[in-house]
Design an enzyme around this catalytic site. Sequence first.
Site, PDB file in Angstrom:
ATOM      1  N   ILE A   1       0.806  -1.495   0.132  1.00 31.41           N
ATOM      2  CA  ILE A   1      -0.444  -0.157  -0.151  1.00 31.41           C
ATOM      3  C   ILE A   1       0.886   1.040   0.013  1.00 31.41           C
ATOM      4  CG2 ILE A   1      -0.202   0.599   2.403  1.00 31.41           C
ATOM      5  CD1 ILE A   1      -3.169   1.130   2.195  1.00 31.41           C
TER       6      ILE A   1
ATOM      7  N   HIS B   1       5.919 -12.395   6.201  1.00 33.55           N
ATOM      8  CA  HIS B   1       5.743 -11.755   4.466  1.00 33.55           C
ATOM      9  C   HIS B   1       6.957 -11.492   3.825  1.00 33.55           C
ATOM     10  CE1 HIS B   1       5.423  -8.458   7.128  1.00 33.55           C
ATOM     11  NE2 HIS B   1       5.756  -7.257   6.622  1.00 33.55           N
TER      12      HIS B   1
ATOM     13  N   HIS C   1       8.635  -9.354   1.139  1.00 29.64           N
ATOM     14  CA  HIS C   1       8.521  -8.537   0.219  1.00 29.64           C
ATOM     15  C   HIS C   1       9.550  -8.232  -1.365  1.00 29.64           C
ATOM     16  CE1 HIS C   1       7.553  -4.923   3.224  1.00 29.64           C
ATOM     17  NE2 HIS C   1       8.087  -5.938   4.397  1.00 29.64           N
TER      18      HIS C   1
HETATM   19  P1  5GP Z   1       7.136  -4.709   7.383  1.00 28.00           P
HETATM   20  O1  5GP Z   1       7.416  -3.577   7.996  1.00 28.00           O
HETATM   21  O2  5GP Z   1       6.404  -5.337   8.608  1.00 28.00           O
HETATM   22  O3  5GP Z   1       7.884  -5.935   7.137  1.00 28.00           O
HETATM   23  O4  5GP Z   1       6.384  -4.508   6.229  1.00 28.00           O
HETATM   24  C1  5GP Z   1       4.889  -4.464   6.045  1.00 28.00           C
HETATM   25  C2  5GP Z   1       4.710  -3.739   5.416  1.00 28.00           C
HETATM   26  O5  5GP Z   1       2.810  -4.064   4.749  1.00 28.00           O
HETATM   27  C3  5GP Z   1       5.024  -2.526   4.344  1.00 28.00           C
HETATM   28  O6  5GP Z   1       5.385  -2.287   3.885  1.00 28.00           O
HETATM   29  C4  5GP Z   1       3.617  -1.968   4.784  1.00 28.00           C
HETATM   30  O7  5GP Z   1       3.268   0.076   3.222  1.00 28.00           O
HETATM   31  C5  5GP Z   1       2.814  -2.633   3.726  1.00 28.00           C
HETATM   32  N1  5GP Z   1       1.131  -2.541   4.563  1.00 28.00           N
HETATM   33  C6  5GP Z   1       0.346  -3.005   5.479  1.00 28.00           C
HETATM   34  N2  5GP Z   1      -0.677  -2.766   5.704  1.00 28.00           N
HETATM   35  C7  5GP Z   1      -1.194  -2.620   4.234  1.00 28.00           C
HETATM   36  C8  5GP Z   1      -2.574  -2.905   3.776  1.00 28.00           C
HETATM   37  O8  5GP Z   1      -3.284  -3.199   4.454  1.00 28.00           O
HETATM   38  N3  5GP Z   1      -2.474  -3.524   2.628  1.00 28.00           N
HETATM   39  C9  5GP Z   1      -1.264  -3.322   1.638  1.00 28.00           C
HETATM   40  N4  5GP Z   1      -1.380  -3.870   0.707  1.00 28.00           N
HETATM   41  N5  5GP Z   1       0.245  -3.020   2.578  1.00 28.00           N
HETATM   42  C10 5GP Z   1      -0.084  -2.716   4.013  1.00 28.00           C
END
Ligand code: 5GP
Length: 114
Positions: free
Chosen positions: A32, A101, A103
């Site tokens: 997002i 997750h 990336h």
């Molecule tokens: P982290 O920081 O946990 O590795 O990555 C989480 C990712 O999830 C972030 O890059 C953030 O932008 C993305 N994200 C958080 N909420 C949502 C959402 O509701 N939809 C989508 N598509 N991405 C999300």
Amino acid sequence: MSGDCVFCQIVSGQLKSKFIYEGKTFVAFHDIEPKAPTHVLLVPREHIPSLQSVTADQSEMLTELFTSIPTIAEQLGLGEKGYKVVINTGTEGGQTVPHLHVHILGGKQLPQMF
Ligand code: 5GP
Ligand code: ZN
């Protein structure tokens, strides 16, 4: 399924997101808040809090997810020029969503971390 988990809500369809790839054990959708021209998240259907909680029980998912990366990267047009694969884990690892997750980032020259 964890009711208050945003990725569980996306996986279940409760929160709308367009899947760019649907595997048996995981789905993929665009981030997002993209941190690169192309930024996709690969998210297991099962609620697994982080890489730190992965066990051998999840080997089918891990195999499917990682062996699908080349196909997904190709589909995104990243196959030739390359991309980064990142798994943020825990607080100091920069994880903000507590559902495992992966990336995939690409579409420009990305900074070297090491
Ligand atoms: P982290 O920081 O946990 O590795 O990555 C989480 C990712 O999830 C972030 O890059 C953030 O932008 C993305 N994200 C958080 N909420 C949502 C959402 O509701 N939809 C989508 N598509 N991405 C999300
Ligand atoms: Zn979850």
